[in-house]
Design a protein around this motif. Structure first.
Motif, PDB file in Angstrom:
ATOM      1  N   LYS A   9      41.954  -3.239 -13.406  1.00 36.32           N
ATOM      2  CA  LYS A   9      40.641  -3.021 -12.808  1.00 36.32           C
ATOM      3  C   LYS A   9      40.447  -1.521 -12.672  1.00 36.32           C
ATOM      4  O   LYS A   9      41.403  -0.775 -12.441  1.00 36.32           O
ATOM      5  CB  LYS A   9      40.557  -3.691 -11.439  1.00 36.32           C
ATOM      6  CG  LYS A   9      40.577  -5.202 -11.528  1.00 36.32           C
ATOM      7  CD  LYS A   9      40.312  -5.822 -10.184  1.00 36.32           C
ATOM      8  CE  LYS A   9      40.285  -7.343 -10.308  1.00 36.32           C
ATOM      9  NZ  LYS A   9      39.966  -7.977  -9.048  1.00 36.32           N
ATOM     10  N   PRO A  10      39.214  -1.052 -12.792  1.00 37.23           N
ATOM     11  CA  PRO A  10      38.978   0.390 -12.705  1.00 37.23           C
ATOM     12  C   PRO A  10      39.311   0.942 -11.319  1.00 37.23           C
ATOM     13  O   PRO A  10      39.223   0.219 -10.324  1.00 37.23           O
ATOM     14  CB  PRO A  10      37.488   0.529 -13.017  1.00 37.23           C
ATOM     15  CG  PRO A  10      36.901  -0.807 -12.714  1.00 37.23           C
ATOM     16  CD  PRO A  10      37.976  -1.808 -12.990  1.00 37.23           C
ATOM     17  N   ARG A  13      34.106   1.852  -9.919  1.00 36.34           N
ATOM     18  CA  ARG A  13      32.933   1.458 -10.704  1.00 36.34           C
ATOM     19  C   ARG A  13      31.751   2.104 -10.014  1.00 36.34           C
ATOM     20  O   ARG A  13      31.494   1.845  -8.840  1.00 36.34           O
ATOM     21  CB  ARG A  13      32.775  -0.065 -10.730  1.00 36.34           C
ATOM     22  CG  ARG A  13      31.457  -0.514 -11.361  1.00 36.34           C
ATOM     23  CD  ARG A  13      31.656  -1.064 -12.749  1.00 36.34           C
ATOM     24  NE  ARG A  13      30.416  -1.623 -13.273  1.00 36.34           N
ATOM     25  CZ  ARG A  13      29.976  -1.394 -14.499  1.00 36.34           C
ATOM     26  NH1 ARG A  13      30.692  -0.675 -15.321  1.00 36.34           N
ATOM     27  NH2 ARG A  13      28.863  -1.905 -14.920  1.00 36.34           N
ATOM     28  N   ASP A  18      32.885   2.496 -15.456  1.00 33.90           N
ATOM     29  CA  ASP A  18      34.214   2.240 -14.919  1.00 33.90           C
ATOM     30  C   ASP A  18      35.060   3.481 -15.169  1.00 33.90           C
ATOM     31  O   ASP A  18      35.068   4.022 -16.283  1.00 33.90           O
ATOM     32  CB  ASP A  18      34.891   1.053 -15.627  1.00 33.90           C
ATOM     33  CG  ASP A  18      34.274  -0.282 -15.272  1.00 33.90           C
ATOM     34  OD1 ASP A  18      33.529  -0.367 -14.279  1.00 33.90           O
ATOM     35  OD2 ASP A  18      34.540  -1.259 -16.001  1.00 33.90           O
ATOM     36  N   TYR A  20      38.943   4.952 -15.018  1.00 33.72           N
ATOM     37  CA  TYR A  20      40.360   4.590 -14.985  1.00 33.72           C
ATOM     38  C   TYR A  20      41.191   5.875 -14.987  1.00 33.72           C
ATOM     39  O   TYR A  20      41.114   6.657 -15.936  1.00 33.72           O
ATOM     40  CB  TYR A  20      40.753   3.788 -16.231  1.00 33.72           C
ATOM     41  CG  TYR A  20      40.066   2.456 -16.358  1.00 33.72           C
ATOM     42  CD1 TYR A  20      40.644   1.311 -15.835  1.00 33.72           C
ATOM     43  CD2 TYR A  20      38.842   2.340 -17.015  1.00 33.72           C
ATOM     44  CE1 TYR A  20      40.034   0.071 -15.970  1.00 33.72           C
ATOM     45  CE2 TYR A  20      38.216   1.107 -17.147  1.00 33.72           C
ATOM     46  CZ  TYR A  20      38.813  -0.016 -16.621  1.00 33.72           C
ATOM     47  OH  TYR A  20      38.205  -1.236 -16.754  1.00 33.72           O
TER      48      TYR A  20
END
Length: 115
Positions: A9-10, A13, A18, A20
């Motif tokens: 999951k980022p 967001r 997103d 990372y």
């Protein structure tokens, strides 16, 4: 994600993007990969999605191959990025070694600017 370089999951967001942060050493064209961005629309939240992806790297040496990649793929390059400020504005924390940071953006509007 499978290699554990970024989370599934980022880290964040925001709007349509997103973000990372890289969890373990990874490189792109010889440069240290620091952050990956993916912009896309899952639900309309207002104007305007600019679909595509971007990366931020800490330069380690000559960036001519990175510049050539950007030109060949209709991407934009932002040099001398103040990544500490960018991350602070996003509300993200990361340990950043000293160095020069560059962002490569390969989104729809980047391609339109090249044409």
């Amino acid at each position: 994600m499978r290699a554990g370089i970024v989370n599934k999951k980022p880290n964040l967001r925001a709007d349509y993007t997103d973000y990372y942060l890289v969890n373990k050493p990874a490189h792109f064209m010889g440069h240290e990969l620091v952050m990956i961005e993916e912009e896309y629309m899952t639900a309309y939240i207002g104007c305007c999605v600019n679909a595509g992806a971007g990366i931020t790297v800490r330069l380690t040496g000559d960036d001519s191959a990175l510049q050539a990649f950007a030109k060949a793929n209709a991407c934009s390059v932002e040099n001398k990025v103040d990544l500490k400020t960018v991350l602070k504005e996003l509300g993200l924390k990361a340990k950043l070694p000293a160095g020069q940071y560059t962002t490569l953006s390969c989104r729809e509007r980047d391609a339109l600017q090249v044409e």
